[in-house]
Design a protein around this motif. Structure first.
Motif: not given
Length: 409
Positions: A128-130, A146-157
């Motif tokens: 999630s930090t990447q 414009g193009v992203l791959i990510l892991k949603p995470d409340p702490e990172v948010f």
């Protein structure tokens, strides 16, 4: 229970609606994705009809009205005093979608050409930090957002929100600068995983940073086009008709395939984007101001309101030195009424008219050699009538030569 993965885009105004609709249709209809389509949508900025079109192609709409946007970004607004950044940073809300495992974010002005579903499996172990993104063509040490791959995470948010409220959190005033500062620069690039440029190709019509030999070499491997800049494909169907690398045609081919004429006419009447909403005051030239009124009043009447500045404005009025040889005005009398013309003159006019109608008098223009005087000795060797005939034959000679050459081959 495992979480779902999904594609997501962002739409905050009507101007990008054609792009968002075409993007969804392309993923579902052509590329047959098995993943959900989500849109972060500011409903207050769209008409009811536009929202209906969005609901037809997206599986889930996450409303991002002013309250939702401003709530997490209150610290940004309070510290920077810039409410407009709330919309700019609304992309940060992607990390708050913790109901999903992995998200592939696509700007609404992108167009996938090949399936992207394999990326979900490839980056299933992403932290999630990447963040996964392609290098920006303008500065490859920075990724394009414009193009992203990510892991949603409340702490990172939460950390992103905190970071966005600090000074110099973004070097470009927008989300790309902020995300690079957070995931790339501050971590010395360790949190940015580079996605090949083939997954975020940005056509550049100024030829800046465009490597055409590589473009030709890897053209058939391009997975996604990203139409950066203020000119979007839906602004003009043939933005550069002479450009062999006119990628806009790819977008138009899909748009015409997915939508009927009546829908297209409504979509293409939408505003052209944020840049067209800018209002500029009327600029005046430096030489148009600060002129002494007394100086202007002393100018000759032939001068305009402003004194001449450039060399070509200093013109002198000259009488023509060459005129046509018209008969003296004393020989012309237009004052005599037609009904007062004597019988002899009437007879001469009728004879001339009859001759012209029966083509007894030639109306053909005199030869060129008779129309112009040739005073020099060298001029007398030049026959304009013969030259004109030869020039007229040139196209036929070229065609004949071309045909003969073609027959010989």
């Amino acid at each position: 229970m495992s979480k779902e993965s999904a594609y997501v885009t962002l739409l905050t105004n009507e101007s990008y609606l054609p792009g968002a609709l075409t993007l969804a249709k392309k993923l579902k209809t052509d590329l047959k994705t098995v993943h959900k389509l989500i849109v972060l949508l500011d409903k207050s900025a769209l008409s009811d009809h536009s929202i209906e079109l969005i609901e037809q192609v997206y599986d889930e709409i996450i409303p991002i009205d002013d309250k939702l946007i401003n709530a997490p970004l209150a610290k940004v607004v309070d510290q920077l005093g810039r409410e407009e950044l709330s919309i700019t940073f609304s992309k940060l809300l992607l990390w708050n979608q913790h109901n999903y495992d992995t998200l592939i974010y696509l700007d609404s002005d992108t167009l996938p050409l090949k399936s992207l579903d394999g990326l979900f499996e490839k980056y299933k172990d992403l932290k999630s930090t990447q963040i996964v993104a392609s290098p920006d063509s303008g500065w490859p040490d920075i990724f394009n957002s414009g193009v992203l791959i990510l892991k949603p995470d409340p702490e990172v948010f939460d950390k992103l929100i905190e970071f966005s409220a600090t000074d110099n959190s973004t070097f470009d005033g927008a989300d790309q600068g902020l995300l690079n500062e957070f995931f790339n620069i501050s971590s010395s690039g360790s949190n940015w995983l580079r996605l090949p440029y083939l997954f975020n190709v940005t056509p550049n019509y100024t030829n800046a940073y465009q490597y055409y030999p590589a473009l030709l070499r890897f053209f058939d491997q391009i997975h996604l086009l990203h139409f950066i800049g203020k000119f979007k494909p839906w602004h003009a169907e043939d933005i550069l008709s002479s450009d062999l690398n006119n990628f806009h045609n790819f977008w138009w081919a899909d748009f015409n395939k997915f939508y009927t004429t009546d829908i297209k006419s409504k979509l293409l009447s939408l505003p052209k984007g944020e840049a067209y909403n800018l209002k500029f005051g009327k600029y005046t030239n430096a030489w148009d101001s600060g002129i002494n009124p007394d100086f202007i009043s002393a100018l000759p009447p032939s001068y305009s309101q402003n004194p001449p500045i450039f060399p070509w404005e200093h013109k002198e009025e000259r009488q023509p030195t060459r005129v046509f040889d018209d008969p003296p005005s004393s020989e012309i009398d237009d004052s005599t009424p037609v009904d007062k013309v004597d019988a002899k003159s009437k007879s001469e006019i009728e004879t001339l008219s009859s001759s012209l109608s029966s083509s007894k008098i030639s109306t053909k223009s005199p030869p060129l050699s008779k129309s112009y005087g040739f005073d020099k000795t060298s001029d007398k060797k030049f026959n304009p009538d013969k030259s004109l005939e030869e020039v007229a034959k040139l196209p036929l000679k070229f065609l004949t030569k071309h045909k003969q050459k073609k027959d010989d081959n």
